[in-house]
Design a protein around this motif. Structure first.
Motif, mmCIF file in Angstrom:
data_model
loop_
_atom_site.group_PDB
_atom_site.id
_atom_site.type_symbol
_atom_site.label_atom_id
_atom_site.label_comp_id
_atom_site.label_asym_id
_atom_site.label_seq_id
_atom_site.Cartn_x
_atom_site.Cartn_y
_atom_site.Cartn_z
ATOM 1 N N ALA A 136 -42.814 2.753 47.130
ATOM 2 C CA ALA A 136 -42.012 3.356 46.056
ATOM 3 C C ALA A 136 -40.530 3.006 46.219
ATOM 4 N N LEU A 137 -40.070 2.862 47.456
ATOM 5 C CA LEU A 137 -38.667 2.455 47.679
ATOM 6 C C LEU A 137 -38.436 1.024 47.194
ATOM 7 N N ASP A 138 -39.493 0.235 47.218
ATOM 8 C CA ASP A 138 -39.479 -1.098 46.623
ATOM 9 C C ASP A 138 -38.322 -1.970 47.132
ATOM 10 N N GLY A 139 -38.153 -1.992 48.441
ATOM 11 C CA GLY A 139 -37.153 -2.871 49.032
ATOM 12 C C GLY A 139 -35.743 -2.314 49.087
ATOM 13 N N ARG A 140 -35.514 -1.157 48.425
ATOM 14 C CA ARG A 140 -34.163 -0.589 48.446
ATOM 15 C C ARG A 140 -33.915 0.156 49.752
ATOM 16 N N GLN A 141 -32.638 0.288 50.134
ATOM 17 C CA GLN A 141 -32.311 1.019 51.356
ATOM 18 C C GLN A 141 -32.358 2.518 51.097
ATOM 19 N N GLY A 142 -32.672 3.279 52.143
ATOM 20 C CA GLY A 142 -32.681 4.725 51.996
ATOM 21 C C GLY A 142 -33.713 5.356 52.897
ATOM 22 N N THR A 143 -34.124 6.539 52.534
ATOM 23 C CA THR A 143 -35.120 7.242 53.328
ATOM 24 C C THR A 143 -35.964 8.160 52.450
ATOM 25 N N CYS A 156 -44.222 12.384 56.370
ATOM 26 C CA CYS A 156 -43.708 11.098 55.895
ATOM 27 C C CYS A 156 -42.292 10.928 56.422
ATOM 28 N N MET A 157 -42.009 9.781 57.028
ATOM 29 C CA MET A 157 -40.647 9.488 57.486
ATOM 30 C C MET A 157 -40.451 7.975 57.413
ATOM 31 N N VAL A 158 -39.936 7.541 56.277
ATOM 32 C CA VAL A 158 -39.694 6.112 56.075
ATOM 33 C C VAL A 158 -38.191 5.888 56.055
ATOM 34 N N SER A 159 -37.741 4.880 56.764
ATOM 35 C CA SER A 159 -36.337 4.494 56.749
ATOM 36 C C SER A 159 -36.271 3.016 56.363
ATOM 37 N N SER A 160 -35.355 2.701 55.458
ATOM 38 C CA SER A 160 -35.219 1.322 54.990
ATOM 39 C C SER A 160 -33.740 0.924 55.005
ATOM 40 N N PRO A 161 -33.328 -0.263 55.446
ATOM 41 C CA PRO A 161 -34.165 -1.440 55.673
ATOM 42 C C PRO A 161 -35.080 -1.282 56.886
ATOM 43 N N THR A 162 -36.228 -1.982 56.786
ATOM 44 C CA THR A 162 -37.189 -1.958 57.865
ATOM 45 C C THR A 162 -37.789 -3.361 57.968
ATOM 46 N N PHE A 163 -38.759 -3.544 58.846
ATOM 47 C CA PHE A 163 -39.396 -4.868 58.966
ATOM 48 C C PHE A 163 -40.738 -4.713 59.645
ATOM 49 N N ASP A 164 -41.533 -5.751 59.549
ATOM 50 C CA ASP A 164 -42.808 -5.800 60.259
ATOM 51 C C ASP A 164 -42.507 -6.041 61.737
ATOM 52 N N PRO A 165 -42.981 -5.163 62.645
ATOM 53 C CA PRO A 165 -42.656 -5.362 64.070
ATOM 54 C C PRO A 165 -43.122 -6.707 64.603
ATOM 55 N N GLY A 178 -25.744 -11.714 61.636
ATOM 56 C CA GLY A 178 -24.988 -10.953 60.642
ATOM 57 C C GLY A 178 -25.619 -10.925 59.259
ATOM 58 N N ASP A 179 -26.940 -11.117 59.175
ATOM 59 C CA ASP A 179 -27.663 -11.082 57.892
ATOM 60 C C ASP A 179 -27.579 -9.670 57.289
ATOM 61 N N SER A 180 -26.912 -9.545 56.115
ATOM 62 C CA SER A 180 -26.640 -8.223 55.540
ATOM 63 C C SER A 180 -27.906 -7.484 55.085
ATOM 64 N N ARG A 181 -29.009 -8.219 54.899
ATOM 65 C CA ARG A 181 -30.260 -7.547 54.502
ATOM 66 C C ARG A 181 -30.713 -6.567 55.584
ATOM 67 N N TYR A 182 -30.250 -6.782 56.796
ATOM 68 C CA TYR A 182 -30.692 -5.939 57.908
ATOM 69 C C TYR A 182 -29.588 -5.021 58.442
ATOM 70 N N ASP A 183 -28.573 -4.752 57.596
ATOM 71 C CA ASP A 183 -27.516 -3.821 58.016
ATOM 72 C C ASP A 183 -28.130 -2.461 58.345
ATOM 73 N N GLY A 184 -27.887 -1.967 59.535
ATOM 74 C CA GLY A 184 -28.396 -0.643 59.921
ATOM 75 C C GLY A 184 -29.893 -0.586 60.090
ATOM 76 N N VAL A 185 -30.551 -1.731 60.348
ATOM 77 C CA VAL A 185 -32.021 -1.762 60.367
ATOM 78 C C VAL A 185 -32.607 -0.991 61.554
ATOM 79 N N TYR A 186 -31.865 -0.924 62.659
ATOM 80 C CA TYR A 186 -32.402 -0.224 63.828
ATOM 81 C C TYR A 186 -32.112 1.279 63.795
ATOM 82 N N LEU A 187 -31.341 1.697 62.779
ATOM 83 C CA LEU A 187 -30.976 3.100 62.650
ATOM 84 C C LEU A 187 -32.011 3.811 61.780
#
Ligand SMILES: [Zn+2]
Length: 453
Positions: A136-143, A156-165, A178-187
């Motif tokens: 439902a987030l469809d690639g957008r950042q958020g939670t 349910c606890m989804v955080s985005s951006p995310t990735f396949d481990p 410095g790829d901006s698609r992954y800004d804050g990805v580990y947070l």
């Protein structure tokens, strides 16, 4: 004789000290033993820095991570949607179960030490629900987060951006480049970040206005679309006209709430933000959530915007979720948790799962009044049909975050039903309009959860 007595005392004292020392060591061994055994330098449990024993499943037993093989869930969407709950391959995500519950994964016992095979750690999350929220987030950042306010279980606890481990290595390289698609990805954006709340903060202003201004009966306001306060212009997206408190909250009238903020004052608003739990950290399975903030100001225009959830206001999504649970529970709710059970190879429980309660400093009558207003928001403004028969109480927010950026879209609330005791928070960063963008994600997730989809 005197010499002998002196020696006796010395020996006795020595024996006492020795016994006390052994007792302290034994006590620490039982309390801290599992922590010592799961220390990351223990080569019995770790292979190349990853915990090599035990497993992590969702609440329904679906395998999310196998310690022995290092395998994650079979389904790519589930792997991606549960990443911040499970943890990545390099331990960069601090909120992951691989780090939080490593002492449970190792089948440690104070008598026999570290066993073989490890324990099965079941999380409270429902992997399929996480997958639905992620889609439902469809690639957008958020939670997107949902929890049971009667048990504390985070479903349910989804955080985005995310990735396949399984892409951890490539993502690490992209982050380092410095790829901006992954800004804050580990947070984990649900637990570890705070955001401008916008109009979801009006719930706090509403509670203060009910208690201090008798606003349910006495408040009336005519919105002309904008108002000038000390050189600052407060604007509404349209002219809302004459309204009472219920109308002002449902229409999310900025001018009406600016007026309420001026009448309440900054100290009172700060007191209500604090008593709502929004300025404190919440401990969720060992992790402290990020704190929010509210600044008292002498500037009338800034005070007006602060009552609308702008100015320097910040909230953490987890604290907001607990506030929603506490309004549903008329002052208290269980504290969110991620750990459902720990079982041995033989399926026997091997850890005691404790729970705690969170409270807000609002009167039960105030909570009931706010609840009724939030229910009115859905029935008279957002639309009940998207939620089927579920008695949803909610508030949307469209938080301005600078003139160049799209606003954050929020939708927060709870189901006021003992059969479906769920609170939720949806945040789409720079997502646009709160009720339509974040509200539709909330509807999708609640319908999946409650089976009315
Ligand atoms: Zn207005």
């Amino acid at each position: 004789m005197r010499k002998l007595r002196g020696r006796t005392w010395f020996v006795l004292l020595f024996a006492l000290l020795l016994t006390a020392g052994i007792c302290i060591l034994l006590g620490m061994y039982f309390v801290k033993g599992s922590e010592w055994a799961s220390f990351s330098a223990n080569s019995h449990l770790y292979t190349n820095g990853r915990i090599a024993t035990g497993s992590i499943t969702d609440r329904n037993g679906l395998l999310l991570y196998d310690g022995e093989t290092g395998d994650y869930a079979e389904d790519r969407t589930i792997r991606t949607a549960t990443l911040h709950a499970v943890g990545d391959q390099y331990g960069n995500i601090m909120s992951g179960a691989k780090l939080l519950f490593r002492q449970y994964m190792a089948s440690y016992n104070p008598i026999t030490g570290v066993g073989t095979g490890g324990n099965r750690v079941a999380l409270t999350i429902d992997a399929q629900l996480n997958a639905a929220a992620y889609q439902a987030l469809d690639g957008r950042q958020g939670t997107v987060a949902v929890y049971n306010y009667n048990t504390g279980e985070i479903l349910c606890m989804v955080s985005s951006p995310t990735f396949d481990p399984y892409d951890s290595e490539a993502v690490l390289a992209a982050v380092n480049a410095g790829d901006s698609r992954y800004d804050g990805v580990y947070l984990n954006h649900f637990l570890s970040a705070s955001f401008t709340p916008g109009s979801i903060f009006k719930v706090v202003t509403t509670a203060a206005a009910i208690d201090h201004l008798n606003a349910l009966e006495d408040f009336s306001f005519t919105c002309t679309g904008s108002m000038e306060i000390g050189g600052t212009t407060i604007t509404c997206p349209s002219v809302h006209g004459e309204q009472d408190l219920a109308g002002a909250l449902a229409n999310s009238c900025n001018c009406a709430y600016a007026q309420l903020a001026l009448e309440l004052g900054g100290e009172t608003l700060q007191k209500y933000a604090k008593s709502a739990g929004l300025l404190n950290a919440i401990k969720v399975s060992g992790i402290d959530s990020a704190k929010g903030s509210y600044t008292v100001t002498n500037d009338a225009g800034s005070l007006a915007w602060s009552g609308v959830g702008q100015y320097t206001d910040l909230v953490n999504p987890c604290s907001e979720l607990v506030l929603m649970g506490c309004i549903a529970g008329e002052g208290s709710a269980k504290t969110p948790t991620l750990l459902k059970s720990v079982t041995s190879d033989l399926g026997l429980p091997t850890a005691l799962i404790s729970s705690s309660t969170s409270s807000i400093g609002w009167k039960a009558s105030t909570c009931r009044a706010v609840k009724a207003l939030m229910r009115n928001n859905v029935t008279n403004h957002y639309g009940q049909s998207q939620f089927g028969d579920l008695p949803v109480c909610a508030k949307s927010g469209t938080a301005e975050v600078g003139s160049d950026a799209a606003p954050h879209a929020w939708f927060v609330g709870f189901i006021d039903d003992p059969d479906h005791p769920y609170a939720f928070v949806v945040l789409v960063e720079n997502g646009g309009w709160g009720s339509s963008v974040a509200g539709s994600i909330a509807a999708t997730v609640l319908n999946v959860l409650c089976g009315s989809d």
